[in-house]
Design a protein around this motif. Structure first.
Motif, PDB file in Angstrom:
ATOM      1  N   LEU A  39      47.150  36.070  38.964  1.00 48.95           N
ATOM      2  CA  LEU A  39      48.585  35.932  39.220  1.00 48.95           C
ATOM      3  C   LEU A  39      48.836  34.611  39.921  1.00 48.95           C
ATOM      4  O   LEU A  39      48.651  33.564  39.338  1.00 48.95           O
ATOM      5  CB  LEU A  39      49.078  37.143  40.017  1.00 48.95           C
ATOM      6  CG  LEU A  39      49.012  38.482  39.243  1.00 48.95           C
ATOM      7  CD1 LEU A  39      49.380  39.657  40.132  1.00 48.95           C
ATOM      8  CD2 LEU A  39      49.911  38.442  38.013  1.00 48.95           C
ATOM      9  N   SER A  40      49.198  34.633  41.188  1.00 49.05           N
ATOM     10  CA  SER A  40      49.521  33.384  41.878  1.00 49.05           C
ATOM     11  C   SER A  40      48.346  32.829  42.677  1.00 49.05           C
ATOM     12  O   SER A  40      48.469  31.810  43.344  1.00 49.05           O
ATOM     13  CB  SER A  40      50.714  33.606  42.804  1.00 49.05           C
ATOM     14  OG  SER A  40      50.462  34.673  43.697  1.00 49.05           O
ATOM     15  N   GLY A  41      47.208  33.501  42.620  1.00 44.94           N
ATOM     16  CA  GLY A  41      46.034  33.044  43.361  1.00 44.94           C
ATOM     17  C   GLY A  41      44.766  33.334  42.589  1.00 44.94           C
ATOM     18  O   GLY A  41      44.803  33.697  41.413  1.00 44.94           O
ATOM     19  N   PRO A  42      43.592  33.219  43.243  1.00 49.40           N
ATOM     20  CA  PRO A  42      42.310  33.382  42.542  1.00 49.40           C
ATOM     21  C   PRO A  42      41.920  34.832  42.283  1.00 49.40           C
ATOM     22  O   PRO A  42      41.024  35.086  41.476  1.00 49.40           O
ATOM     23  CB  PRO A  42      41.317  32.717  43.498  1.00 49.40           C
ATOM     24  CG  PRO A  42      41.944  32.861  44.861  1.00 49.40           C
ATOM     25  CD  PRO A  42      43.417  32.739  44.634  1.00 49.40           C
ATOM     26  N   GLN A  43      42.545  35.802  42.961  1.00 51.95           N
ATOM     27  CA  GLN A  43      42.173  37.199  42.798  1.00 51.95           C
ATOM     28  C   GLN A  43      42.333  37.651  41.342  1.00 51.95           C
ATOM     29  O   GLN A  43      43.315  37.312  40.683  1.00 51.95           O
ATOM     30  CB  GLN A  43      43.033  38.087  43.706  1.00 51.95           C
ATOM     31  CG  GLN A  43      42.843  39.587  43.508  1.00 51.95           C
ATOM     32  CD  GLN A  43      41.424  40.042  43.781  1.00 51.95           C
ATOM     33  OE1 GLN A  43      40.820  39.640  44.761  1.00 51.95           O
ATOM     34  NE2 GLN A  43      40.877  40.870  42.911  1.00 51.95           N
ATOM     35  N   LEU A  44      41.362  38.410  40.840  1.00 50.32           N
ATOM     36  CA  LEU A  44      41.436  38.951  39.485  1.00 50.32           C
ATOM     37  C   LEU A  44      42.116  40.321  39.494  1.00 50.32           C
ATOM     38  O   LEU A  44      41.800  41.185  40.312  1.00 50.32           O
ATOM     39  CB  LEU A  44      40.035  39.093  38.890  1.00 50.32           C
ATOM     40  CG  LEU A  44      39.385  37.827  38.349  1.00 50.32           C
ATOM     41  CD1 LEU A  44      37.960  38.121  37.883  1.00 50.32           C
ATOM     42  CD2 LEU A  44      40.198  37.239  37.186  1.00 50.32           C
ATOM     43  N   PHE A  45      43.036  40.519  38.559  1.00 44.36           N
ATOM     44  CA  PHE A  45      43.712  41.794  38.357  1.00 44.36           C
ATOM     45  C   PHE A  45      43.419  42.259  36.939  1.00 44.36           C
ATOM     46  O   PHE A  45      42.865  41.512  36.122  1.00 44.36           O
ATOM     47  CB  PHE A  45      45.219  41.639  38.576  1.00 44.36           C
ATOM     48  CG  PHE A  45      45.587  41.277  39.983  1.00 44.36           C
ATOM     49  CD1 PHE A  45      45.796  42.260  40.934  1.00 44.36           C
ATOM     50  CD2 PHE A  45      45.714  39.945  40.357  1.00 44.36           C
ATOM     51  CE1 PHE A  45      46.125  41.928  42.239  1.00 44.36           C
ATOM     52  CE2 PHE A  45      46.047  39.596  41.657  1.00 44.36           C
ATOM     53  CZ  PHE A  45      46.250  40.601  42.597  1.00 44.36           C
ATOM     54  N   ALA A  46      43.812  43.494  36.626  1.00 41.30           N
ATOM     55  CA  ALA A  46      43.511  44.019  35.294  1.00 41.30           C
ATOM     56  C   ALA A  46      44.542  45.043  34.852  1.00 41.30           C
ATOM     57  O   ALA A  46      45.163  45.723  35.672  1.00 41.30           O
ATOM     58  CB  ALA A  46      42.119  44.650  35.276  1.00 41.30           C
ATOM     59  N   LEU A  47      44.689  45.160  33.520  1.00 41.12           N
ATOM     60  CA  LEU A  47      45.461  46.213  32.868  1.00 41.12           C
ATOM     61  C   LEU A  47      44.604  46.771  31.734  1.00 41.12           C
ATOM     62  O   LEU A  47      43.791  46.047  31.152  1.00 41.12           O
ATOM     63  CB  LEU A  47      46.772  45.664  32.281  1.00 41.12           C
ATOM     64  CG  LEU A  47      47.803  45.093  33.253  1.00 41.12           C
ATOM     65  CD1 LEU A  47      48.974  44.518  32.471  1.00 41.12           C
ATOM     66  CD2 LEU A  47      48.289  46.151  34.238  1.00 41.12           C
ATOM     67  N   ASN A  48      44.817  48.036  31.401  1.00 42.81           N
ATOM     68  CA  ASN A  48      44.107  48.654  30.294  1.00 42.81           C
ATOM     69  C   ASN A  48      44.544  48.015  28.978  1.00 42.81           C
ATOM     70  O   ASN A  48      45.736  47.874  28.701  1.00 42.81           O
ATOM     71  CB  ASN A  48      44.407  50.153  30.282  1.00 42.81           C
ATOM     72  CG  ASN A  48      43.518  50.923  29.314  1.00 42.81           C
ATOM     73  OD1 ASN A  48      43.210  50.467  28.228  1.00 42.81           O
ATOM     74  ND2 ASN A  48      43.109  52.110  29.731  1.00 42.81           N
ATOM     75  N   VAL A  49      43.573  47.653  28.152  1.00 44.96           N
ATOM     76  CA  VAL A  49      43.854  47.003  26.874  1.00 44.96           C
ATOM     77  C   VAL A  49      44.779  47.852  25.999  1.00 44.96           C
ATOM     78  O   VAL A  49      45.618  47.326  25.269  1.00 44.96           O
ATOM     79  CB  VAL A  49      42.533  46.706  26.130  1.00 44.96           C
ATOM     80  CG1 VAL A  49      42.773  46.425  24.661  1.00 44.96           C
ATOM     81  CG2 VAL A  49      41.833  45.509  26.775  1.00 44.96           C
TER      82      VAL A  49
END
Length: 310
Positions: free
Chosen positions: A27-37
């Motif tokens: 998003l706006s920084g280095p942290q990784l996020f996820a959503l189910n494909v």
């Protein structure tokens, strides 16, 4: 970039094996996020954006895509991070939740990750963003991935209606639901609250488990006391996607246990489409409901009561 999901149809076999695939992004920084494909239609560069008057602060505007008008949500701002400015080269993830289509503005897309649900854990209590997460997992290098509770994000932008129509509530058969017990299984507090608010109108007694494994252990513990589970529980209502054990595997495990195999199990999920209906048949669910439709939920309870009466 749009081709990152080209093979999504071949991945449907993973569900029911307690596996999933998630799309990683920043998003706006280095942290990784996820959503189910399986909730993602496509990933693409932001088309022409139309800003709407009096829009929600986290809605950047709307786009017109393949005959649909789709809201574009600043996902970073919506979960309390630095907002992302919508630009011509911005990336959006187009998703379908609860029979609605929306696009999420993101910083960048990383890759797709294949994993087991038992490697996905609930977010730690006290974590700053925990109330916007349903789960966490880690990459091979132990880098943390946070899986976002999209149901909560959407509920804050467009609140869900949990009221059941008066005409439906007047059905005398529903009075037989008063005091009956149901087990609700969902890792999203928003999802559980929606179920509670609707089913409370039927005066049902509700038990809650936050993932499939906890639900299975709860059911087995009750059965170990010698209780007739079909007499105790009117039904089990379970989400599909959950840490530890998903709703498909939970249903399959229930069907394997001779003490539980005849329980009435309903899959209640923000996933939708023929794929889910096929999975319902494969694992042996008694019904399928897309979130969140209060009247249809109550109609399902009514159908269960009618079945018991026959």
């Amino acid at each position: 970039m749009a081709g990152v999901l080209d093979t999504v149809n071949s991945r449907t076999r993973l569900v029911g094996e307690n596996r999933l695939e998630i799309l990683l992004f920043q998003l706006s920084g280095p942290q990784l996020f996820a959503l189910n494909v399986f909730k993602i239609r496509e990933v693409l560069t932001l088309p022409a954006l139309t800003q709407m008057p009096q829009r929600h602060p986290h809605v950047a505007g709307v786009i017109h895509l393949r005959g649909q008008t789709i809201p574009v949500i600043d996902l970073s701002g919506a979960i309390g991070l630095q907002p992302i400015e919508a630009k011509r080269d911005s990336t959006i993830i187009v998703t379908e939740y609860n029979l609605s289509v929306q696009a999420f503005l993101v910083g960048s897309v990383d890759r797709i990750m294949n994993l087991n649900w038992d490697t996905v854990q609930p977010p730690p209590k006290g974590a700053g963003r925990a109330h916007y997460l349903t789960a966490i997992t880690r990459l091979e290098n132990m880098r943390l991935v946070e899986i976002i509770d999209v149901e909560k994000v959407l509920a804050e932008i467009v609140p869900f209606n949990t009221r059941v129509s008066e005409e439906l509530l007047e059905d005398p058969l529903l009075s037989k639901a008063h005091g009956r017990e149901v087990l609700l299984v969902d890792d999203s507090p928003t999802g559980i609250n929606q179920l509670r608010d609707t089913l409370a109108q039927l005066q049902l007694t509700m038990h809650v488990a936050t993932d499939g494994l906890k639900a299975l252990r709860m059911l087995q513990a009750w059965a170990d006391t010698g209780e007739d589970m079909n007499q105790r529980l009117l039904m089990v209502i379970t989400d599909a996607e959950m840490p530890e054990m998903d709703g498909y595997r939970l249903t399959a495990e229930i069907r394997k246990d001779p003490r539980l195999k005849d329980l009435f199990v309903v899959l209640h999920t923000s996933l939708s489409g023929n794929f889910n209906k096929a999975m319902v048949e494969k694992v042996g669910c008694d019904g399928f409901l897309s979130k969140f439709q209060p009247d249809q939920l109550v109609e399902t309870v009514r159908a269960r009561l009618q079945l018991l009466e026959s």
